[in-house]
Design a protein around this motif. Structure first.
Motif, PDB file in Angstrom:
ATOM      1  N   ARG A   7      42.533 -29.498 -22.700  1.00  0.00           N
ATOM      2  CA  ARG A   7      41.510 -30.729 -23.562  1.00  0.00           C
ATOM      3  C   ARG A   7      43.066 -30.642 -24.119  1.00  0.00           C
ATOM      4  NH1 ARG A   7      38.151 -34.477 -22.938  1.00  0.00           N
ATOM      5  NH2 ARG A   7      38.802 -35.812 -24.449  1.00  0.00           N
ATOM      6  N   PHE A   8      43.328 -30.081 -24.869  1.00  0.00           N
ATOM      7  CA  PHE A   8      45.004 -30.206 -25.501  1.00  0.00           C
ATOM      8  C   PHE A   8      45.502 -31.143 -25.864  1.00  0.00           C
ATOM      9  CE2 PHE A   8      47.751 -29.161 -29.113  1.00  0.00           C
ATOM     10  CZ  PHE A   8      47.854 -29.286 -29.795  1.00  0.00           C
ATOM     11  N   TRP A   9      46.737 -30.058 -24.492  1.00  0.00           N
ATOM     12  CA  TRP A   9      47.182 -30.920 -23.717  1.00  0.00           C
ATOM     13  C   TRP A   9      47.045 -32.117 -23.221  1.00  0.00           C
ATOM     14  CZ3 TRP A   9      48.607 -33.267 -19.417  1.00  0.00           C
ATOM     15  CH2 TRP A   9      50.162 -32.946 -18.767  1.00  0.00           C
ATOM     16  N   ILE A  10      45.623 -32.217 -22.042  1.00  0.00           N
ATOM     17  CA  ILE A  10      45.282 -33.867 -21.532  1.00  0.00           C
ATOM     18  C   ILE A  10      45.462 -34.703 -23.096  1.00  0.00           C
ATOM     19  CG2 ILE A  10      43.382 -35.079 -21.300  1.00  0.00           C
ATOM     20  CD1 ILE A  10      42.882 -32.676 -19.366  1.00  0.00           C
ATOM     21  N   ASP A  11      45.346 -34.560 -24.651  1.00  0.00           N
ATOM     22  CA  ASP A  11      44.933 -35.188 -25.711  1.00  0.00           C
ATOM     23  C   ASP A  11      46.081 -35.914 -26.001  1.00  0.00           C
ATOM     24  OD1 ASP A  11      42.006 -35.315 -25.344  1.00  0.00           O
ATOM     25  OD2 ASP A  11      41.851 -33.663 -26.938  1.00  0.00           O
TER      26      ASP A  11
END
Length: 109
Positions: A7-11
């Motif tokens: 999720r962090f990478w995608i954001d």
């Protein structure tokens, strides 16, 4: 080496794309922590490419490799197959006629 959550990478990825005025959106929400990620580049001309992250265990590096490219319908079928193998997978669609996806930029491996 510590790994970022999916999720962090995608954001961060979506923020970087927005900064370049490249439209992108989440097609399929996977597991927030450890979900695999597919990035579909839609050139808006009936052609597409889907990228998956690949790991080299020998030197602990990550790169983005082409999973499928060609007619958008064929790429979508490949994504659907991958979702059948891994229900926790994320799918991000990037729409850019110029073919920009930014996956080759530093910090996105």
């Amino acid at each position: 080496m510590a790994r970022l959550t999916a999720r962090f990478w995608i954001d961060a990825y979506l923020t970087r794309l927005r900064g370049q005025d490249i439209p992108a959106f989440i097609v399929s929400h996977g597991d927030d922590t450890a979900g695999s990620i597919l990035v579909k580049l839609n050139r808006l001309d009936g052609q597409a490419t889907v990228y998956q992250r690949s790991y080299n265990l020998m030197d602990d590096t990550r790169t983005w490799a082409i999973l499928e490219q060609g007619a958008e319908a064929d790429v979508d079928a490949s994504i659907t197959r991958q979702q059948g193998y891994d229900p926790d997978i994320w799918v991000i669609e990037v729409e850019d006629r110029q073919g920009r996806h930014l996956l080759d930029q530093p910090g996105l491996d």
